[in-house]
Design an enzyme around this catalytic site. Structure first.
Site, PDB file in Angstrom:
ATOM      1  N   ASP A 140       0.781  -1.252   0.000  1.00  0.00           N
ATOM      2  CA  ASP A 140       0.000   0.000   0.000  1.00  0.00           C
ATOM      3  C   ASP A 140       0.810   1.298   0.000  1.00  0.00           C
ATOM      4  OD1 ASP A 140      -1.952  -1.929   0.232  1.00  0.00           O
ATOM      5  OD2 ASP A 140      -2.843  -1.161   2.078  1.00  0.00           O
ATOM      6  N   ASP A 181      -4.569  -0.907  -1.750  1.00  0.00           N
ATOM      7  CA  ASP A 181      -5.854  -0.811  -1.078  1.00  0.00           C
ATOM      8  C   ASP A 181      -6.810  -0.244  -2.136  1.00  0.00           C
ATOM      9  OD1 ASP A 181      -6.844  -1.355   1.584  1.00  0.00           O
ATOM     10  OD2 ASP A 181      -7.014   0.805   1.973  1.00  0.00           O
ATOM     11  N   HIS A 198     -10.735   0.416  -2.529  1.00  0.00           N
ATOM     12  CA  HIS A 198     -12.097   0.398  -2.004  1.00  0.00           C
ATOM     13  C   HIS A 198     -13.130   0.948  -2.979  1.00  0.00           C
ATOM     14  CE1 HIS A 198     -10.453  -0.729   1.817  1.00  0.00           C
ATOM     15  NE2 HIS A 198      -9.874   0.432   2.051  1.00  0.00           N
ATOM     16  N   HIS A 208     -10.661   6.793   1.657  1.00  0.00           N
ATOM     17  CA  HIS A 208      -9.302   6.642   1.118  1.00  0.00           C
ATOM     18  C   HIS A 208      -9.281   5.551   0.057  1.00  0.00           C
ATOM     19  CE1 HIS A 208      -9.567   3.482   4.171  1.00  0.00           C
ATOM     20  NE2 HIS A 208      -8.657   2.831   3.467  1.00  0.00           N
ATOM     21  N   LYS A 252      -6.969  -5.152  -2.973  1.00  0.00           N
ATOM     22  CA  LYS A 252      -7.694  -5.727  -1.830  1.00  0.00           C
ATOM     23  C   LYS A 252      -8.629  -4.688  -1.243  1.00  0.00           C
ATOM     24  CE  LYS A 252      -3.940  -4.394   1.213  1.00  0.00           C
ATOM     25  NZ  LYS A 252      -4.682  -3.339   1.932  1.00  0.00           N
ATOM     26  N   CYS A 307      -2.099  -2.771   7.550  1.00  0.00           N
ATOM     27  CA  CYS A 307      -1.962  -3.682   6.412  1.00  0.00           C
ATOM     28  C   CYS A 307      -0.656  -4.480   6.441  1.00  0.00           C
ATOM     29  CB  CYS A 307      -2.161  -2.918   5.121  1.00  0.00           C
ATOM     30  SG  CYS A 307      -3.886  -2.349   4.986  1.00  0.00           S
TER      31      CYS A 307
HETATM   32  C1  VGL Z   1      -4.642   0.677   5.714  1.00  0.00           C
HETATM   33  C2  VGL Z   1      -6.190   1.580   7.132  1.00  0.00           C
HETATM   34  C3  VGL Z   1      -7.178   1.448   6.182  1.00  0.00           C
HETATM   35  C4  VGL Z   1      -3.229   0.270   5.502  1.00  0.00           C
HETATM   36  C5  VGL Z   1      -5.602   0.528   4.745  1.00  0.00           C
HETATM   37  O1  VGL Z   1      -2.772   0.235   4.334  1.00  0.00           O
HETATM   38  O2  VGL Z   1      -2.544  -0.024   6.507  1.00  0.00           O
HETATM   39  N1  VGL Z   1      -4.942   1.198   6.913  1.00  0.00           N
HETATM   40  N2  VGL Z   1      -6.871   0.908   5.000  1.00  0.00           N
HETATM   41 ZN    ZN Z   2      -8.328   0.796   3.500  1.00  0.00          ZN
END
Ligand code: VGL
Ligand code: ZN
Length: 237
Positions: free
Chosen positions: A41, A79, A81, A114, A139, A184
């Protein structure tokens, strides 16, 4: 005669150099063909100025770029979403970011919006320089389930397919770096252990969010799972 002595000197100098580099590698971790660097990420939303900026998140980029030069195998995650994702505080009237709620699969921290699919915030950092990266795994794309882990979604059962991919490619040693240490990265590392991989987290190639004691808890959970905590300097150059 003179010529022969020069050749011998050349050979022994080469042998000595070989020994010296092996000696230097002693006590260091050697990256081999069964090793993979898993870059978690490193996306604009998690970098300074992003909607869920991790403090000093940009500091991981040069460390990861340097490390990646030693890996033939690199996998990255994103990430990814949906708009209105269940992990967003904005999807739960009256809730604010960093509060938690109970969902059918357990406790969920609520985040600022995000990494929405296709947005600039969801893009990988343009400063990453890892042309050999062979797979980008996305993901968190199921609207009602989060996925911190690169392996298994937060329902604890839906797989991303990553463990099967790594096993099929005979990549048994997983080195984890990226953002965020306590979410993550930690969930990916503990799941890598659960799936039977030798697992390392490279501490200086990660940065954490640290909300409500999450960073200390993550390191404790990783230690308990048998994840090895290392620094980039522990890896043989
Ligand atoms: C993450 C919070 C929400 C991460 C992803 O990449 O650690 N943290 N989504
Ligand atoms: Zn996330």
């Amino acid at each position: 005669m003179h010529h022969r002595r020069q050749v011998l000197t050349g050979i022994s100098a080469m042998a000595f150099a070989g020994l010296a580099s092996r000696a230097e590698a002693a006590g260091k971790i050697v990256i081999d063909d069964s090793s993979v660097l898993l870059v978690i990420d490193v996306q604009n939303c998690f970098l300074p100025g992003g909607s869920l900026a991790v403090k000093d998140g940009d500091k991981v980029v040069p460390v990861i770029n340097r490390l990646a030069k030693g890996f033939a195998n690199v996998v990255m995650t994103q990430d990814w979403h949906t708009a209105g994702h269940v992990s967003f505080a904005s999807s739960h009237p009256g809730k604010k970011p960093f509060e938690t709620i109970d969902l059918n699969y357990g406790k969920q921290v609520l985040w600022p919006d995000h990494c929405v699919q296709g947005t600039d915030g969801a893009a990988l950092s343009k400063d990453l320089s890892i042309p050999q990266a062979e797979l980008i795994i996305r993901k968190g794309f199921h609207k009602n389930v989060d996925s911190y882990s690169a392996f298994t979604e937060a329902d604890g059962k839906t797989t991303t397919g990553l463990a099967s991919y790594l096993k099929a490619r005979k990549l048994h040693r997983v080195f984890v770096a990226g953002l965020a240490t306590d979410f993550c990265v930690a969930w990916s590392a503990t799941d890598a252990r659960k799936a039977g991989f030798e697992t390392y987290v490279i501490e200086d190639a990660c940065r954490g969010i640290d909300t409500q004691g999450s960073l200390a808890k993550a390191w404790a959970d990783m230690a308990k799972a048998g994840v090895r905590r290392i620094k980039s300097s522990d890896i043989a150059a």
